[in-house]
Design an enzyme around this catalytic site. Sequence first.
Site, short mmCIF file in Angstrom:
data_model
loop_
_atom_site.label_atom_id
_atom_site.label_comp_id
_atom_site.label_asym_id
_atom_site.label_seq_id
_atom_site.Cartn_x
_atom_site.Cartn_y
_atom_site.Cartn_z
N ARG A 1 0.84 -1.21 0.00
CA ARG A 1 0.00 0.00 0.00
C ARG A 1 0.87 1.25 0.00
O ARG A 1 0.93 1.98 -0.98
CB ARG A 1 -0.94 -0.02 1.23
CG ARG A 1 -2.08 1.00 1.16
CD ARG A 1 -1.72 2.39 1.64
NE ARG A 1 -1.23 2.43 3.01
CZ ARG A 1 -0.74 3.51 3.57
NH1 ARG A 1 -0.65 4.65 2.90
NH2 ARG A 1 -0.28 3.48 4.82
N ASP A 2 1.58 1.49 1.07
CA ASP A 2 2.38 2.72 1.18
C ASP A 2 3.55 2.70 0.20
O ASP A 2 3.98 3.74 -0.29
CB ASP A 2 2.89 2.87 2.61
CG ASP A 2 3.37 4.27 2.94
OD1 ASP A 2 3.10 5.18 2.15
OD2 ASP A 2 4.01 4.44 3.97
N HIS B 1 6.20 4.57 12.52
CA HIS B 1 6.27 4.53 11.06
C HIS B 1 7.33 5.55 10.62
O HIS B 1 7.05 6.74 10.52
CB HIS B 1 4.89 4.90 10.49
CG HIS B 1 4.79 4.79 9.00
ND1 HIS B 1 4.02 3.83 8.39
CD2 HIS B 1 5.33 5.52 8.00
CE1 HIS B 1 4.10 3.98 7.08
NE2 HIS B 1 4.89 5.01 6.82
N HIS C 1 10.39 7.13 8.13
CA HIS C 1 10.92 7.28 6.78
C HIS C 1 12.41 7.60 6.89
O HIS C 1 12.85 8.21 7.87
CB HIS C 1 10.18 8.39 6.03
CG HIS C 1 8.84 7.96 5.51
ND1 HIS C 1 8.43 8.18 4.21
CD2 HIS C 1 7.82 7.30 6.11
CE1 HIS C 1 7.21 7.69 4.04
NE2 HIS C 1 6.82 7.16 5.17
N CYS D 1 7.64 10.05 0.60
CA CYS D 1 6.68 11.14 0.74
C CYS D 1 6.79 12.04 -0.47
O CYS D 1 7.87 12.57 -0.76
CB CYS D 1 6.96 11.94 2.02
SG CYS D 1 5.82 13.32 2.20
N ASN E 1 10.23 4.53 2.89
CA ASN E 1 9.97 3.96 4.20
C ASN E 1 11.19 3.21 4.74
O ASN E 1 12.09 2.81 3.99
CB ASN E 1 8.81 2.96 4.10
CG ASN E 1 7.49 3.61 3.84
OD1 ASN E 1 6.96 4.30 4.69
ND2 ASN E 1 6.94 3.42 2.65
#
Length: 309
Positions: A26-27, A219, A221, A252, A261
């Site tokens: 997903r991300d 979470h 990055h 992002c 990530n």
Amino acid sequence: MGRALPMTVREEGLPERVTIYEVGPRDGLQNEKAIVPLEVKAAFVERLVAAGLPIVEATSFVHPRWVPQLADAAELVAGLDLDGAIPLPVLVPNERGLDRAIEAGCRHIAVFASATETFAAKNLNTTLEDQFAMFEPVVRRALDQGIDVRAYVSMCFGDPWEGAVPIEQVVAVGTRLLGLGASQLSLGDTIGVGTVGHVGALVEAFGAAGVGVDRLAMHFHDTYGQALANAHAALRQGITTFDASAGGLGGCPYAESATGNLATEDLIWMLDGLGIEHGVDLDAVVATSIWMAEQLGRPSPSAVVRALT
């Protein structure tokens, strides 16, 4: 010669086991410029499950106009085992997204909130305050259906428009989401600006507000190369759930040169060195990341994947 393995050296006071919450499908894929074929996405999820990852976030029911890369969410979910032992959560932005998730038979969802006013306006088309009115019926209806709800909070460590984000503001947003009924709160360093002291201060502030580490996930990055250091700082605070993306996929769109990530493989390597159990087969995840990098036509940004290739 066999491949390198980290020496295991336990560090006093760290958790004995952690949960890796895999967000790659997903991300990791939502920001891809090219559309990844449905069969590749399905194989990606299935390979990650087979590697032993205990949770694999499969997709998002965001309107295709906003995230065209995940427009095939319903078709993807239809081919997955939603009743299996491994949760396959989906992100839902609003009640319409929840309707689609319920129709698809999803048992685990996530909502995506903002810790800042500007990001709420740009990403959610709402205000910092009004986002709760948007999420309340989503969470309530999901819980009524027996669906577990996770809440993400973005921009917890910094915002590209507002700069530093007050810790008390992050805690206020997070506690309200938990109050709506979310089972877990994932604190996102969306642009990767967090550092180890900041991580500790944020976790401690949630503790002072009555939120234990068992309700929190991290979470991170790796935009500024801080993700692993921050994960270690969170471990020292007792955090036991970490979001990660196979091969370090994702990033992002608001941060130049964002490297994505925290890579699942890099996290596993550190956990193995610390003797912390996680139940994931590193070789299988590396092989999956190499395969996905081939599908995307570029090398994996994960340092461990590069080292073991």
